[in-house]
Design a protein around this motif. Structure first.
Motif, mmCIF file in Angstrom:
data_model
loop_
_atom_site.group_PDB
_atom_site.id
_atom_site.type_symbol
_atom_site.label_atom_id
_atom_site.label_comp_id
_atom_site.label_asym_id
_atom_site.label_seq_id
_atom_site.Cartn_x
_atom_site.Cartn_y
_atom_site.Cartn_z
ATOM 1 N N TRP A 1 0.787 -1.233 0.000
ATOM 2 C CA TRP A 1 0.000 0.000 0.000
ATOM 3 C C TRP A 1 0.822 1.289 0.000
ATOM 4 C CZ3 TRP A 1 -1.832 -4.090 3.241
ATOM 5 C CH2 TRP A 1 -2.978 -4.716 2.731
ATOM 6 N N GLU A 2 2.112 1.199 0.214
ATOM 7 C CA GLU A 2 2.924 2.409 0.244
ATOM 8 C C GLU A 2 4.086 2.373 -0.745
ATOM 9 O OE1 GLU A 2 4.169 2.913 4.275
ATOM 10 O OE2 GLU A 2 2.136 3.318 5.020
ATOM 11 N N THR A 3 4.252 1.300 -1.452
ATOM 12 C CA THR A 3 5.359 1.157 -2.381
ATOM 13 C C THR A 3 5.340 2.235 -3.465
ATOM 14 O OG1 THR A 3 6.428 -0.313 -3.988
ATOM 15 C CG2 THR A 3 4.038 -0.487 -3.771
ATOM 16 N N SER A 4 6.519 2.534 -3.994
ATOM 17 C CA SER A 4 6.622 3.515 -5.077
ATOM 18 C C SER A 4 6.276 2.915 -6.433
ATOM 19 C CB SER A 4 8.052 4.084 -5.120
ATOM 20 O OG SER A 4 8.997 3.052 -5.397
ATOM 21 N N VAL A 5 6.156 1.600 -6.512
ATOM 22 C CA VAL A 5 5.834 0.931 -7.776
ATOM 23 C C VAL A 5 4.329 1.017 -8.017
ATOM 24 C CG1 VAL A 5 5.920 -1.258 -9.051
ATOM 25 C CG2 VAL A 5 7.778 -0.646 -7.475
ATOM 26 N N PRO A 6 3.875 1.426 -9.213
ATOM 27 C CA PRO A 6 2.445 1.483 -9.499
ATOM 28 C C PRO A 6 1.759 0.144 -9.207
ATOM 29 C CG PRO A 6 3.661 2.582 -11.234
ATOM 30 C CD PRO A 6 4.686 1.920 -10.341
ATOM 31 N N THR A 7 0.535 0.204 -8.714
ATOM 32 C CA THR A 7 -0.163 -1.002 -8.258
ATOM 33 C C THR A 7 -0.236 -2.087 -9.324
ATOM 34 O OG1 THR A 7 -1.505 0.330 -6.752
ATOM 35 C CG2 THR A 7 -2.306 -1.875 -7.253
ATOM 36 N N LYS A 8 -0.556 -1.719 -10.549
ATOM 37 C CA LYS A 8 -0.660 -2.715 -11.618
ATOM 38 C C LYS A 8 0.644 -3.477 -11.797
ATOM 39 C CE LYS A 8 -0.321 -1.474 -15.928
ATOM 40 N NZ LYS A 8 -0.585 -0.925 -17.292
ATOM 41 N N LEU A 9 1.763 -2.755 -11.786
ATOM 42 C CA LEU A 9 3.063 -3.375 -11.991
ATOM 43 C C LEU A 9 3.502 -4.147 -10.753
ATOM 44 C CD1 LEU A 9 4.839 -0.446 -13.860
ATOM 45 C CD2 LEU A 9 3.656 -2.422 -14.836
ATOM 46 N N ASN A 10 3.139 -3.652 -9.586
ATOM 47 C CA ASN A 10 3.440 -4.345 -8.339
ATOM 48 C C ASN A 10 2.735 -5.696 -8.290
ATOM 49 O OD1 ASN A 10 4.975 -3.735 -5.850
ATOM 50 N ND2 ASN A 10 3.025 -4.035 -4.808
ATOM 51 N N GLU A 11 1.453 -5.710 -8.660
ATOM 52 C CA GLU A 11 0.702 -6.964 -8.674
ATOM 53 C C GLU A 11 1.221 -7.904 -9.759
ATOM 54 O OE1 GLU A 11 -1.464 -8.148 -6.586
ATOM 55 O OE2 GLU A 11 -1.560 -6.360 -5.331
ATOM 56 N N PHE A 12 1.677 -7.343 -10.875
ATOM 57 C CA PHE A 12 2.268 -8.157 -11.935
ATOM 58 C C PHE A 12 3.505 -8.869 -11.409
ATOM 59 C CE2 PHE A 12 4.297 -8.003 -16.444
ATOM 60 C CZ PHE A 12 3.918 -9.319 -16.690
ATOM 61 N N ALA A 13 4.350 -8.143 -10.686
ATOM 62 C CA ALA A 13 5.542 -8.758 -10.116
ATOM 63 C C ALA A 13 5.179 -9.889 -9.163
ATOM 64 C CB ALA A 13 6.383 -7.697 -9.391
ATOM 65 N N ILE A 14 4.142 -9.684 -8.353
ATOM 66 C CA ILE A 14 3.698 -10.725 -7.424
ATOM 67 C C ILE A 14 3.217 -11.953 -8.197
ATOM 68 C CG2 ILE A 14 1.983 -11.322 -5.654
ATOM 69 C CD1 ILE A 14 2.093 -8.337 -4.808
ATOM 70 N N LEU A 15 2.485 -11.732 -9.278
ATOM 71 C CA LEU A 15 2.010 -12.860 -10.088
ATOM 72 C C LEU A 15 3.155 -13.624 -10.728
ATOM 73 C CD1 LEU A 15 -1.204 -11.781 -12.037
ATOM 74 C CD2 LEU A 15 -1.006 -13.120 -9.935
ATOM 75 N N ILE A 16 4.195 -12.909 -11.146
ATOM 76 C CA ILE A 16 5.354 -13.580 -11.741
ATOM 77 C C ILE A 16 5.960 -14.553 -10.737
ATOM 78 C CG2 ILE A 16 7.707 -13.236 -12.618
ATOM 79 C CD1 ILE A 16 6.646 -10.501 -13.733
ATOM 80 N N ILE A 17 6.091 -14.100 -9.497
ATOM 81 C CA ILE A 17 6.615 -14.982 -8.452
ATOM 82 C C ILE A 17 5.639 -16.121 -8.174
ATOM 83 C CG2 ILE A 17 7.328 -15.136 -6.045
ATOM 84 C CD1 ILE A 17 9.251 -13.577 -7.950
ATOM 85 N N GLY A 18 4.353 -15.804 -8.094
ATOM 86 C CA GLY A 18 3.348 -16.839 -7.863
ATOM 87 C C GLY A 18 3.392 -17.919 -8.933
ATOM 88 N N ARG A 19 3.612 -17.519 -10.178
ATOM 89 C CA ARG A 19 3.673 -18.493 -11.277
ATOM 90 C C ARG A 19 4.941 -19.314 -11.205
ATOM 91 N NH1 ARG A 19 3.683 -22.237 -13.563
ATOM 92 N NH2 ARG A 19 2.723 -22.857 -15.526
ATOM 93 N N GLN A 20 6.057 -18.676 -10.888
ATOM 94 C CA GLN A 20 7.306 -19.424 -10.770
ATOM 95 C C GLN A 20 7.200 -20.517 -9.714
ATOM 96 O OE1 GLN A 20 10.392 -16.596 -9.902
ATOM 97 N NE2 GLN A 20 10.527 -15.829 -11.999
ATOM 98 N N TRP A 21 6.544 -20.180 -8.606
ATOM 99 C CA TRP A 21 6.408 -21.119 -7.497
ATOM 100 C C TRP A 21 5.170 -22.000 -7.617
ATOM 101 C CZ3 TRP A 21 9.057 -22.209 -2.881
ATOM 102 C CH2 TRP A 21 10.297 -21.572 -2.766
ATOM 103 N N ARG A 22 4.359 -21.758 -8.640
ATOM 104 C CA ARG A 22 3.069 -22.454 -8.750
ATOM 105 C C ARG A 22 2.318 -22.360 -7.413
ATOM 106 N NH1 ARG A 22 1.703 -26.281 -12.331
ATOM 107 N NH2 ARG A 22 1.075 -27.670 -10.652
ATOM 108 N N SER A 23 2.357 -21.172 -6.835
ATOM 109 C CA SER A 23 1.733 -20.944 -5.537
ATOM 110 C C SER A 23 0.235 -20.760 -5.719
ATOM 111 C CB SER A 23 2.336 -19.708 -4.868
ATOM 112 O OG SER A 23 1.723 -19.467 -3.616
ATOM 113 N N GLN A 24 -0.517 -21.758 -5.325
ATOM 114 C CA GLN A 24 -1.966 -21.739 -5.530
ATOM 115 C C GLN A 24 -2.609 -20.516 -4.863
ATOM 116 O OE1 GLN A 24 -2.925 -23.806 -7.650
ATOM 117 N NE2 GLN A 24 -2.306 -25.919 -7.288
ATOM 118 N N VAL A 25 -2.219 -20.247 -3.613
ATOM 119 C CA VAL A 25 -2.832 -19.159 -2.855
ATOM 120 C C VAL A 25 -2.411 -17.805 -3.415
ATOM 121 C CG1 VAL A 25 -2.981 -18.056 -0.589
ATOM 122 C CG2 VAL A 25 -3.085 -20.546 -0.771
ATOM 123 N N GLU A 26 -1.133 -17.629 -3.729
ATOM 124 C CA GLU A 26 -0.684 -16.353 -4.278
ATOM 125 C C GLU A 26 -1.420 -16.037 -5.568
ATOM 126 O OE1 GLU A 26 3.807 -15.345 -2.715
ATOM 127 O OE2 GLU A 26 3.595 -16.316 -4.658
#
Length: 217
Positions: free
Chosen positions: A88-113
């Motif tokens: 909620w306070e990061t300098s990265v725009p929300t869309k790009l921040n969530e994209f980065a999280i999804l990239i990690i979620g996909r790499q880990w095949r993290s169901q919950v993420e």
């Protein structure tokens, strides 16, 4: 039409957010959970302050990585503060921040993420085709310049343990120094979250389809 339906369904799922996505999760194998879900009444004096902070931002209780982290309340508190900044306070725009999280979620095949953050990424404006191609383990084909930089920067850093001069130069064209540091931080943070969820055997809520199927690459 399909894209519109997909975006609509993601938007609906986003309404429940991270905590609703994880609160009632149970181990995929059907065995006893490694970390039975805690309630506020069960918290010790050391755990209660963190639990109260979590409850202020959640209407469904203590879920997701907080359930196992509550067993180490000092660590849990430190990470709660970090999560707050990186979401909620990061300098990265929300869309790009969530994209980065999804990239990690996909790499880990993290169901919950993935279950929790794909709707949030869509709500933040990430194109449904990008989400679908990433889920299919492909480099999205129609990314804007800043999206392509996020994909290549995060992927290169997490898979080769370095960032090439070329990729770094591209990042410098679209991000300032703080954004580059924050982008690196959110990627590393969600690797840790993926590890915590995997160790605790968290999965999606009962009755919901896991994003990644058995045998799927």
């Amino acid at each position: 039409m399909k894209t519109a339906i997909f975006m609509s369904s993601l938007a609906i799922a986003a309404a429940s957010g991270w905590f609703a996505a994880t609160m009632f999760a149970s181990p995929a194998t059907g065995k006893e959970p490694r970390f039975p879900q805690l309630t506020m009444d069960q918290l010790s004096d050391a755990q209660r302050p963190l639990g109260e902070q979590i409850m202020k931002i959640s209407s469904v209780g203590i879920g997701g990585p907080y359930n196992p982290l509550m067993r180490s309340p000092v660590l849990g508190q430190r990470l709660f503060d970090l999560f707050h900044y990186l979401r909620w306070e990061t300098s990265v725009p929300t869309k790009l921040n969530e994209f980065a999280i999804l990239i990690i979620g996909r790499q880990w095949r993290s169901q919950v993420e993935w279950y929790a953050h794909a709707p949030l990424a869509a709500k933040a404006g990430l194109n449904a085709d990008i989400i679908a191609e990433l889920k299919a383990n492909k480099r999205p084909s129609s990314m804007a310049e800043d999206e392509a930089v996020v994909y290549d920067f995060v992927t290169e850093l997490t898979t080769t343990q370095k960032v090439s001069d070329e990729t770094y130069a591209r990042a410098k064209k679209v991000f300032n120094d703080q954004q580059i540091v924050d982008l690196t931080g959110v990627a590393g943070n969600y690797i840790m979250v993926a590890m915590m969820l995997a160790m605790a055997e968290e999965t999606v809520p009962p009755g919901k389809e896991p994003p990644f199927k058995v045998g799927e690459k």
